[in-house]
Design a protein around this motif. Structure first.
Motif, PDB file in Angstrom:
ATOM      1  N   LEU A 344      49.066  45.042  42.049  1.00 59.23           N
ATOM      2  CA  LEU A 344      48.626  43.654  41.887  1.00 59.23           C
ATOM      3  C   LEU A 344      47.102  43.587  41.913  1.00 59.23           C
ATOM      4  CD1 LEU A 344      51.256  41.931  44.195  1.00 59.23           C
ATOM      5  CD2 LEU A 344      51.342  42.315  41.725  1.00 59.23           C
ATOM      6  N   VAL A 345      46.537  42.891  40.938  1.00 67.74           N
ATOM      7  CA  VAL A 345      45.085  42.839  40.764  1.00 67.74           C
ATOM      8  C   VAL A 345      44.644  41.381  40.675  1.00 67.74           C
ATOM      9  CG1 VAL A 345      43.135  43.592  39.349  1.00 67.74           C
ATOM     10  CG2 VAL A 345      45.194  45.010  39.474  1.00 67.74           C
ATOM     11  N   SER A 346      43.561  41.055  41.378  1.00 68.71           N
ATOM     12  CA  SER A 346      42.965  39.727  41.295  1.00 68.71           C
ATOM     13  C   SER A 346      41.762  39.771  40.360  1.00 68.71           C
ATOM     14  CB  SER A 346      42.523  39.257  42.684  1.00 68.71           C
ATOM     15  OG  SER A 346      41.789  38.058  42.600  1.00 68.71           O
ATOM     16  N   VAL A 347      41.621  38.767  39.499  1.00 66.97           N
ATOM     17  CA  VAL A 347      40.440  38.673  38.632  1.00 66.97           C
ATOM     18  C   VAL A 347      39.647  37.438  39.031  1.00 66.97           C
ATOM     19  CG1 VAL A 347      41.601  39.838  36.728  1.00 66.97           C
ATOM     20  CG2 VAL A 347      41.645  37.354  36.845  1.00 66.97           C
ATOM     21  N   PRO A 348      38.345  37.398  38.727  1.00 64.69           N
ATOM     22  CA  PRO A 348      37.509  36.264  39.140  1.00 64.69           C
ATOM     23  C   PRO A 348      37.961  34.947  38.509  1.00 64.69           C
ATOM     24  CG  PRO A 348      36.154  38.151  38.523  1.00 64.69           C
ATOM     25  CD  PRO A 348      37.553  38.473  38.104  1.00 64.69           C
ATOM     26  N   ALA A 349      37.721  33.873  39.226  1.00 65.91           N
ATOM     27  CA  ALA A 349      38.039  32.539  38.715  1.00 65.91           C
ATOM     28  C   ALA A 349      37.188  32.242  37.485  1.00 65.91           C
ATOM     29  CB  ALA A 349      37.789  31.493  39.792  1.00 65.91           C
ATOM     30  N   TRP A 350      37.711  31.357  36.635  1.00 65.14           N
ATOM     31  CA  TRP A 350      36.940  30.958  35.459  1.00 65.14           C
ATOM     32  C   TRP A 350      37.276  29.522  35.098  1.00 65.14           C
ATOM     33  CZ3 TRP A 350      41.683  33.106  34.819  1.00 65.14           C
ATOM     34  CH2 TRP A 350      42.491  32.657  33.778  1.00 65.14           C
ATOM     35  N   GLN A 351      36.587  28.976  34.096  1.00 65.28           N
ATOM     36  CA  GLN A 351      36.738  27.589  33.676  1.00 65.28           C
ATOM     37  C   GLN A 351      36.616  26.678  34.901  1.00 65.28           C
ATOM     38  OE1 GLN A 351      37.605  27.495  29.877  1.00 65.28           O
ATOM     39  NE2 GLN A 351      36.032  26.144  30.623  1.00 65.28           N
ATOM     40  N   VAL A 352      35.510  26.865  35.627  1.00 65.74           N
ATOM     41  CA  VAL A 352      35.258  26.132  36.862  1.00 65.74           C
ATOM     42  C   VAL A 352      34.624  24.786  36.526  1.00 65.74           C
ATOM     43  CG1 VAL A 352      34.110  26.213  39.103  1.00 65.74           C
ATOM     44  CG2 VAL A 352      34.920  28.336  38.033  1.00 65.74           C
ATOM     45  N   ALA A 367      42.815  30.342  38.024  1.00 58.74           N
ATOM     46  CA  ALA A 367      43.031  31.540  38.828  1.00 58.74           C
ATOM     47  C   ALA A 367      44.080  32.415  38.155  1.00 58.74           C
ATOM     48  CB  ALA A 367      43.497  31.169  40.234  1.00 58.74           C
ATOM     49  N   HIS A 368      43.914  33.725  38.320  1.00 57.98           N
ATOM     50  CA  HIS A 368      44.776  34.646  37.591  1.00 57.98           C
ATOM     51  C   HIS A 368      44.940  35.936  38.380  1.00 57.98           C
ATOM     52  CE1 HIS A 368      46.497  36.491  33.953  1.00 57.98           C
ATOM     53  NE2 HIS A 368      45.790  37.560  34.258  1.00 57.98           N
ATOM     54  N   GLU A 369      46.181  36.366  38.535  1.00 61.91           N
ATOM     55  CA  GLU A 369      46.490  37.645  39.152  1.00 61.91           C
ATOM     56  C   GLU A 369      47.443  38.388  38.218  1.00 61.91           C
ATOM     57  OE1 GLU A 369      45.456  34.426  41.680  1.00 61.91           O
ATOM     58  OE2 GLU A 369      47.490  34.698  40.860  1.00 61.91           O
ATOM     59  N   TRP A 370      47.311  39.721  38.155  1.00 66.53           N
ATOM     60  CA  TRP A 370      48.162  40.445  37.212  1.00 66.53           C
ATOM     61  C   TRP A 370      48.663  41.754  37.815  1.00 66.53           C
ATOM     62  CZ3 TRP A 370      46.966  44.979  34.097  1.00 66.53           C
ATOM     63  CH2 TRP A 370      45.710  45.542  34.352  1.00 66.53           C
ATOM     64  N   ASN A 371      49.615  42.361  37.109  1.00 70.08           N
ATOM     65  CA  ASN A 371      50.269  43.584  37.563  1.00 70.08           C
ATOM     66  C   ASN A 371      49.868  44.737  36.655  1.00 70.08           C
ATOM     67  OD1 ASN A 371      51.974  45.636  38.389  1.00 70.08           O
ATOM     68  ND2 ASN A 371      53.860  44.630  37.727  1.00 70.08           N
ATOM     69  N   ALA A 372      49.132  45.710  37.202  1.00 71.63           N
ATOM     70  CA  ALA A 372      48.670  46.866  36.433  1.00 71.63           C
ATOM     71  C   ALA A 372      49.695  47.990  36.395  1.00 71.63           C
ATOM     72  CB  ALA A 372      47.350  47.384  37.014  1.00 71.63           C
ATOM     73  N   GLN A 515      31.190  31.060  46.911  1.00 72.56           N
ATOM     74  CA  GLN A 515      32.022  31.960  46.116  1.00 72.56           C
ATOM     75  C   GLN A 515      33.489  31.506  46.186  1.00 72.56           C
ATOM     76  OE1 GLN A 515      30.971  35.838  47.878  1.00 72.56           O
ATOM     77  NE2 GLN A 515      30.033  36.366  45.916  1.00 72.56           N
ATOM     78  N   ILE A 516      34.137  31.559  45.025  1.00 80.20           N
ATOM     79  CA  ILE A 516      35.583  31.350  44.986  1.00 80.20           C
ATOM     80  C   ILE A 516      36.233  32.709  45.221  1.00 80.20           C
ATOM     81  CG2 ILE A 516      37.555  30.662  43.588  1.00 80.20           C
ATOM     82  CD1 ILE A 516      35.712  28.777  42.067  1.00 80.20           C
ATOM     83  N   LYS A 517      36.955  32.813  46.318  1.00 75.38           N
ATOM     84  CA  LYS A 517      37.612  34.060  46.706  1.00 75.38           C
ATOM     85  C   LYS A 517      39.100  33.953  46.402  1.00 75.38           C
ATOM     86  CE  LYS A 517      38.524  37.013  50.750  1.00 75.38           C
ATOM     87  NZ  LYS A 517      38.356  37.132  52.239  1.00 75.38           N
ATOM     88  N   ILE A 518      39.589  34.868  45.578  1.00 71.81           N
ATOM     89  CA  ILE A 518      41.011  34.901  45.228  1.00 71.81           C
ATOM     90  C   ILE A 518      41.602  36.200  45.755  1.00 71.81           C
ATOM     91  CG2 ILE A 518      42.695  34.937  43.360  1.00 71.81           C
ATOM     92  CD1 ILE A 518      40.739  33.339  41.693  1.00 71.81           C
ATOM     93  N   THR A 519      42.632  36.083  46.571  1.00 65.82           N
ATOM     94  CA  THR A 519      43.279  37.250  47.171  1.00 65.82           C
ATOM     95  C   THR A 519      44.746  37.267  46.792  1.00 65.82           C
ATOM     96  OG1 THR A 519      41.800  37.081  49.087  1.00 65.82           O
ATOM     97  CG2 THR A 519      43.718  38.517  49.295  1.00 65.82           C
ATOM     98  N   VAL A 535      41.200  41.549  45.851  1.00 67.58           N
ATOM     99  CA  VAL A 535      40.287  40.438  46.113  1.00 67.58           C
ATOM    100  C   VAL A 535      39.242  40.358  45.002  1.00 67.58           C
ATOM    101  CG1 VAL A 535      38.649  39.404  47.739  1.00 67.58           C
ATOM    102  CG2 VAL A 535      40.604  40.705  48.598  1.00 67.58           C
ATOM    103  N   SER A 536      38.970  39.143  44.523  1.00 64.52           N
ATOM    104  CA  SER A 536      37.904  38.923  43.553  1.00 64.52           C
ATOM    105  C   SER A 536      37.054  37.744  44.009  1.00 64.52           C
ATOM    106  CB  SER A 536      38.478  38.642  42.160  1.00 64.52           C
ATOM    107  OG  SER A 536      39.190  37.426  42.140  1.00 64.52           O
ATOM    108  N   TYR A 537      35.791  37.719  43.543  1.00 63.35           N
ATOM    109  CA  TYR A 537      34.858  36.657  43.892  1.00 63.35           C
ATOM    110  C   TYR A 537      34.206  36.110  42.629  1.00 63.35           C
ATOM    111  CZ  TYR A 537      35.118  38.448  48.705  1.00 63.35           C
ATOM    112  OH  TYR A 537      35.542  38.864  49.946  1.00 63.35           O
ATOM    113  N   ARG A 538      33.940  34.811  42.611  1.00 60.53           N
ATOM    114  CA  ARG A 538      33.168  34.194  41.529  1.00 60.53           C
ATOM    115  C   ARG A 538      32.146  33.245  42.146  1.00 60.53           C
ATOM    116  NH1 ARG A 538      33.803  33.220  35.879  1.00 60.53           N
ATOM    117  NH2 ARG A 538      31.637  33.161  35.170  1.00 60.53           N
ATOM    118  N   THR A 539      30.877  33.502  41.880  1.00 61.29           N
ATOM    119  CA  THR A 539      29.801  32.696  42.438  1.00 61.29           C
ATOM    120  C   THR A 539      29.723  31.346  41.735  1.00 61.29           C
ATOM    121  OG1 THR A 539      28.517  34.655  43.040  1.00 61.29           O
ATOM    122  CG2 THR A 539      27.310  32.582  42.848  1.00 61.29           C
TER     123      THR A 539
END
Length: 573
Positions: A344-352, A367-372, A515-519, A535-539
């Protein structure tokens, strides 16, 4: 902020008499310049003759290749409120050989390269497309033109669009072709998609995106669908087989149905926050990668799409196709093998963005999480008595066979507007933190109904091209459900748009840098290969005044993911 549409609204047929279809779907990236290396060609052959080789060889050479399939000379369009709209019945078929298209990029700032592979039995010939005809992950740039005229030839509408050689609607045209479709029913992806695949199997035809909507009072029209010469040259279409013309018979919806019912059907009802939706839009069929009911995180346990699983088990890209009727695996405390686990992978937030919701300032985001991979994430819920709670179990698969399970958390029924279904409580966590990592506030959404909404990398080991065909389809369930299954296949992610009460409440939050933190898998309850990428971060930089808050978002790897048009073509009017 209005959620950006990450799904084209076509092809579709808006009529009470025929089902409403909002399909085609995932858009590719945007904001990049597509430049590719010079075209190259490779070929691989095998000396042995197989049944597939013999079937391909049996097709007359003059008929091999992509061609417009036979289509009706007359189609019906539907008039409502002064506008005429329809899909034509225009199909592009693969005769005597199949076509596979792979779109790839290493990171979001890289240009997308697109290759065409012609498949004739065991022989595969691959050619890279010129950059000028590549529209990112969406297919071929301006490859398809739809022209609507009056019977006397006056042009009412002429629009070019990307040509995607996949489609939600496919039909078989040769008895020697594949018994089932193999390729995904869409082109594209989201900002973070690395690799996608599309294509037309030998012996199948894909319905083209020929939707039009034009304001006119004419009761008969003429529709012409054409493929551009640069794209047709690359695809190998004969010069005399690059367009189709059809007569259009216009039917007034209100003469057949109650106008109020027509309006209600056209407008639809808002759905839970996907990146695929804007206010009032029904979810795109292609986002329903786990079945029609799951498209909108819906309120049914039905699976609306089934495929002959036995025809798919030998495909290299279908690692989690289960055998029918196999024995379930009992829960165990034994640590599962790594090759049966997802990553499971977290990617940074977008379209803020910002919004004012019922007098409250909020920070909205996607927000988006995916399976590698290499294995699917499969979570099943089993109801506890009459209570609206389920015990959640994670199931482990190897080569399509269930090899283990373990209790992994809880599912609860979410009784709220636009939800009314079951959520898994242990999937992700959204937080707004300071630059030092201190918690400021949490998102109002902390539970999920999992679904594969976006392809991220369909080249990873175990990636599934058509999740709806694996039998590991997903559902969110209704209130009466006693069991449900939620799935995130390898190569796929689940995207949500966080707005209104699901967004960050900015009450009392000062202007400044955060920062938007997505876990993903925040409690570690899910078994996975590694937690190093969870975990991903978006400033974000907050400003403005109460009632008019603003946000600035720095570029991500040199790419502006916040531009209004987003990662793909503009939605049609």
């Amino acid at each position: 902020m209005t959620a950006h549409r990450l799904s084209r609204p076509a092809p579709r047929l808006l009529t009470m008499g025929v089902a409403v279809v909002l399909a085609l779907g995932l858009l590719g990236e945007g904001g990049t310049t597509d430049t590719a290396s010079a075209a190259t060609t490779t070929a691989s052959t095998t000396a042995s003759t197989t049944e597939a080789d013999a079937a391909a060889a049996a097709a007359p050479t003059t008929q091999r290749g992509l061609r417009f399939a036979p289509a009706s000379k007359t189609v019906q369009a539907y008039a409502y409120d002064g506008y005429v709209q329809t899909d034509s019945a225009v199909w592009l078929g693969a005769y005597g050989q199949g076509y596979e298209f792979n779109a790839k990029r290493a990171k979001i700032s890289d240009p997308v390269t697109l290759t065409k592979t012609v498949i004739r039995g065991k022989k595969r010939t691959t050619t890279e497309a010129p950059a000028a005809i590549v529209d990112g992950l969406n297919g071929f740039k301006d490859g398809l033109t739809v022209t609507v005229t009056t019977p006397k030839g006056k042009v009412l509408s002429k629009k070019s669009r990307s040509l995607c050689l996949s489609g939600t609607e496919r039909q078989r045209i040769e008895p020697t072709g594949s018994t089932e479709p193999v390729y995904p029913s869409f082109c594209g992806g989201n900002w973070f998609t690395k690799s996608s695949v599309s294509g037309i199997e030998q012996g199948w035809a894909s319905k083209l995106d020929t939707y039009f909507n034009v304001k006119t009072t004419w009761k008969s029209l003429v529709l012409t669908v054409s493929i551009s010469d640069p794209v047709a040259d690359f695809l190998g279409l004969p010069a005399n087989s690059r367009k189709v013309t059809q007569k259009v018979e216009v039917i007034d919806e209100c003469e057949v149905f109650e106008c109020e019912e027509v309006a209600e059907e056209l407008l639809g009802e808002p759905q839970e926050g996907f990146s695929t939706l804007v206010d009032g839009e029904e979810p795109a069929t292609t986002r329903a990668a786990a079945g029609g009911a799951h498209a909108g995180h819906g309120d049914t346990t039905d699976s609306t799409q089934r495929t002959n699983l036995f025809t798919l088990q030998d495909q290299a890209h279908g690692g989690d196709h289960p055998a029918l009727g196999q024995q379930g695996a009992a829960p165990s405390t034994k640590k599962p093998a790594k090759d049966t686990l997802p990553d499971l992978v977290s990617v940074p937030a977008w379209q803020v963005g910002t919004e004012v919701d019922a007098g409250t300032d909020r920070l909205t985001f996607f927000a988006h999480e995916w399976n590698a991979g290499p294995a699917p994430l499969v979570v099943e819920g089993y109801r506890q008595g009459a209570g609206e709670v389920m015990d959640a179990y994670q199931f482990f698969y190897r080569d399509g066979k269930q090899v283990g399970s373990a209790k992994t958390g809880t599912m609860e029924y979410h009784d709220a507007p636009e939800h009314d279904h079951w959520h898994f409580l242990d999937f992700a966590n959204y937080e707004l933190v300071t630059t030092k990592g201190d918690l400021v506030t949490t998102s109002g959404k902390q539970s999920w109904c999992l679904a594969p909404t976006d392809p991220v990398d369909l080249s990873v080991k175990g990636a599934v091209w058509r999740p709806e065909a694996t039998g590991l389809d997903s559902t969110c369930g209704d209130r009466s459900a006693i069991w449900l299954r939620e799935v995130l296949p390898a190569g796929w992610g689940d995207t949500y748009s966080q707005y209104q009460t699901q967004a960050f409440d900015l009450t009392g939050v000062r202007n400044g840098t955060y920062q938007i933190k997505i876990t993903v898998n925040p409690n570690g309850n899910l078994y996975e290969r590694t937690r190093s990428n969870n975990v991903s971060y978006r400033t974000v930089v907050l400003g403005g005044t109460p009632g008019n808050r603003t946000v600035k978002v720095p570029l991500l790897d040199g790419v502006d993911t916040e531009v209004p048009e987003g990662p793909g073509p503009e939605p049609e009017e």
